[in-house]
Design an enzyme around this catalytic site. Sequence first.
Site, PDB file in Angstrom:
ATOM      1  CB  THR A  17      20.752  -1.401   8.580  1.00 10.15           C
ATOM      2  OG1 THR A  17      22.020  -1.923   9.197  1.00 10.15           O
ATOM      3  CG2 THR A  17      19.651  -2.082   9.381  1.00 10.15           C
ATOM      4  N   GLY A  18      23.052  -1.834   6.243  1.00 12.58           N
ATOM      5  CA  GLY A  18      24.183  -1.104   5.395  1.00 12.58           C
ATOM      6  C   GLY A  18      23.607  -1.133   3.888  1.00 12.58           C
ATOM      7  CB  SER A  19      24.867   1.190   1.108  1.00 13.76           C
ATOM      8  OG  SER A  19      26.153   0.736   1.239  1.00 13.76           O
ATOM      9  CD  GLU A 216      40.271 -19.187  -8.065  1.00 14.81           C
ATOM     10  OE1 GLU A 216      40.355 -18.805  -6.986  1.00 14.81           O
ATOM     11  OE2 GLU A 216      39.706 -18.238  -9.006  1.00 14.81           O
ATOM     12  CG  HIS A 254      39.403 -15.453  -5.777  1.00 12.49           C
ATOM     13  ND1 HIS A 254      38.820 -16.585  -6.563  1.00 12.49           N
ATOM     14  CD2 HIS A 254      38.448 -14.654  -5.811  1.00 12.49           C
ATOM     15  CE1 HIS A 254      37.759 -16.230  -7.043  1.00 12.49           C
ATOM     16  NE2 HIS A 254      37.503 -15.060  -6.582  1.00 12.49           N
TER      17      HIS A 254
END
Length: 298
Positions: A17-19, A216, A254
């Site tokens: 329900t969040g954008s 990485e 990261h």
Amino acid sequence: MSIFVDSNTKVVYQGLTGSTGRYYGLLNRDYGTNVVAGTNPKKAGTDVDGIPVFASVADAVAETGADTSCIFIPAPGVKSAVMEAAEGGIKLIIVITEGVPAQDEAWFFNKLKRDHPDVRLLGPNCPGLISPGQANIGITAGHIAKAPVDGEISVGIVSRSGTLTYQALYELQQQNIGVTTCVGIGGDPVPGTSFIDCLEAFEADPQTSAVMMIGEIGGSAEEDAAEYIATHMSKPVAAYVAGQTAPAGKKMGHAGAIVSGGKGTAAAKMEALEAAGVKVGANPTECGELMVEIVKNL
């Protein structure tokens, strides 16, 4: 075939329900992913473009048979969201959220291993995973991935880097090479699923003929993977390690990408992988070219 997810996977979105959750939940559904539910205790009984919203993951599992969760909850709530999913009956938890405190990551990683050993955690801070043509869960663009074709060589991808995950997919698509599953394990210090977990699954998957691995700087995950490849992998692997010019002591992108005390350098990781028989590219494009040559010779 594929690993971890396929067309039968049923997904509940924690944060639908969040954008952001809504955007990717609907995008994943449009791709063909079986998105069956969302959760929000304040909006239970409503829906998001036809996807029912439940008060809890347990309710969603009981009503829809969901077996996978994709978490778009803000970082402070991820710890409780992960445990809600595991306790609600979910078997694969995919955490897209970045910025989750390392202490929280370590806590729920160990909590799951101890109390829910049958639950797989992917992430946090990862793009998710895609089995092209079957399911796309997370933020990977589905149109850059080529689905496997019966009778043709297909490749699996596992990557710590989000952006380079997309480049790997696109490099192979440009060369008309299908991908069984592409897994973004994320670059945080405590990832729920490791390179070795994915390599083991790809080794066991009869449709995956080779593996592309994107690593990485920071930590020892790539060296551990190299040891596993040398002793357990029969399928060829091509790899690239990001951060070859990174300065020591500075976090690069990261949370887990940092060279500390002379350890975790790209050079050391590349050397370990090459010693294990992996074809290591100097850049992502060269890694893709190496995989093309591998596929041609299979």
